[in-house]
Design a protein around this motif. Structure first.
Motif, short mmCIF file in Angstrom:
data_model
loop_
_atom_site.label_atom_id
_atom_site.label_comp_id
_atom_site.label_asym_id
_atom_site.label_seq_id
_atom_site.Cartn_x
_atom_site.Cartn_y
_atom_site.Cartn_z
N GLY A 99 108.75 51.68 48.35
CA GLY A 99 110.00 51.25 48.96
C GLY A 99 110.03 49.75 49.17
O GLY A 99 111.06 49.11 49.02
N THR A 100 108.89 49.18 49.52
CA THR A 100 108.80 47.75 49.72
C THR A 100 109.04 47.00 48.42
O THR A 100 109.75 46.00 48.39
N ILE A 101 108.52 47.50 47.33
CA ILE A 101 108.73 46.88 46.02
C ILE A 101 110.21 46.88 45.67
O ILE A 101 110.77 45.88 45.23
N VAL A 102 110.90 47.98 45.90
CA VAL A 102 112.33 48.07 45.61
C VAL A 102 113.10 47.05 46.45
O VAL A 102 113.99 46.37 45.95
N ALA A 103 112.76 46.92 47.72
CA ALA A 103 113.46 45.99 48.59
C ALA A 103 113.32 44.56 48.11
O ALA A 103 114.25 43.78 48.16
N TRP A 104 112.15 44.19 47.62
CA TRP A 104 111.92 42.83 47.16
C TRP A 104 112.51 42.57 45.78
O TRP A 104 112.64 41.43 45.36
N ALA A 105 112.91 43.62 45.06
CA ALA A 105 113.42 43.45 43.70
C ALA A 105 114.79 42.77 43.69
O ALA A 105 115.17 42.17 42.70
N SER A 106 115.54 42.85 44.77
CA SER A 106 116.87 42.25 44.83
C SER A 106 116.78 40.82 45.34
O SER A 106 116.16 40.55 46.36
N SER A 107 117.44 39.93 44.65
CA SER A 107 117.40 38.52 45.04
C SER A 107 118.41 38.24 46.15
O SER A 107 119.37 38.99 46.34
N PRO A 108 118.21 37.14 46.86
CA PRO A 108 119.20 36.75 47.87
C PRO A 108 120.59 36.55 47.24
O PRO A 108 121.60 36.88 47.86
N ASP A 109 120.64 36.05 46.03
CA ASP A 109 121.93 35.87 45.35
C ASP A 109 122.61 37.21 45.10
O ASP A 109 123.83 37.33 45.24
N ALA A 110 121.84 38.23 44.75
CA ALA A 110 122.41 39.56 44.52
C ALA A 110 122.96 40.13 45.82
O ALA A 110 124.04 40.73 45.82
N TRP A 111 122.25 39.95 46.93
CA TRP A 111 122.74 40.43 48.22
C TRP A 111 124.00 39.69 48.63
O TRP A 111 124.95 40.28 49.14
N ASP A 112 124.04 38.38 48.41
CA ASP A 112 125.22 37.59 48.74
C ASP A 112 126.43 38.05 47.93
O ASP A 112 127.54 38.16 48.46
N GLU A 113 126.23 38.33 46.65
CA GLU A 113 127.32 38.79 45.79
C GLU A 113 127.82 40.17 46.25
O GLU A 113 129.02 40.41 46.30
N LEU A 114 126.91 41.08 46.58
CA LEU A 114 127.30 42.39 47.09
C LEU A 114 128.11 42.24 48.37
O LEU A 114 129.15 42.87 48.55
N LYS A 115 127.65 41.40 49.27
CA LYS A 115 128.34 41.16 50.54
C LYS A 115 129.76 40.65 50.29
O LYS A 115 130.72 41.13 50.89
N LYS A 116 129.92 39.69 49.39
CA LYS A 116 131.24 39.14 49.08
C LYS A 116 132.17 40.21 48.50
O LYS A 116 133.34 40.29 48.89
N ARG A 117 131.64 41.04 47.59
CA ARG A 117 132.46 42.11 47.00
C ARG A 117 132.88 43.12 48.07
O ARG A 117 134.04 43.54 48.12
N ALA A 118 131.95 43.50 48.92
CA ALA A 118 132.24 44.47 49.97
C ALA A 118 133.26 43.93 50.96
O ALA A 118 134.20 44.63 51.34
N GLU A 119 133.08 42.69 51.39
CA GLU A 119 134.01 42.10 52.34
C GLU A 119 135.42 42.01 51.75
O GLU A 119 136.40 42.38 52.41
#
Length: 91
Positions: free
Chosen positions: A6-26
């Motif tokens: 689970g830890t490996i999966v969590a680290w697989a996503s970059s901060p840029d990917a999280w930011d993009e997901l957040k922008k799409r969701a918002e």
């Protein structure tokens, strides 16, 4: 072993990917609310399959509550890239 996987999966996503997901969701949640002058009221919460957001705004003209402030809860579906927003407490 399960914990480390689970830890490996969590680290697989970059901060840029999280930011993009957040922008799409918002953006999707603000649009789904149908409110005038929508804004995100608090930091979004990231779940496994959804993103949860709270949207502030005003009821649109033509509604019984026109011009009144409103706060809606929204779930953004990551897989289907869709959002559903509702006023909390109402079916």
């Amino acid at each position: 072993m399960v914990l480390s996987a689970g830890t490996i999966v969590a680290w697989a996503s970059s901060p840029d990917a999280w930011d993009e997901l957040k922008k799409r969701a918002e953006a999707a949640c603000m649009a789904a609310s149908g409110l005038d002058a929508p804004s995100i009221a608090a930091p979004v919460t990231n779940f496994e399959h959804h993103v949860f957001a709270v949207v502030d705004g005003r009821w649109p003209e033509g509604s019984a509550m026109a011009g009144q402030t409103a706060q809606w809860a929204c779930l953004y579906d990551k897989e289907h890239e869709t959002a559903e927003a509702r006023e909390p407490g109402f079916p």
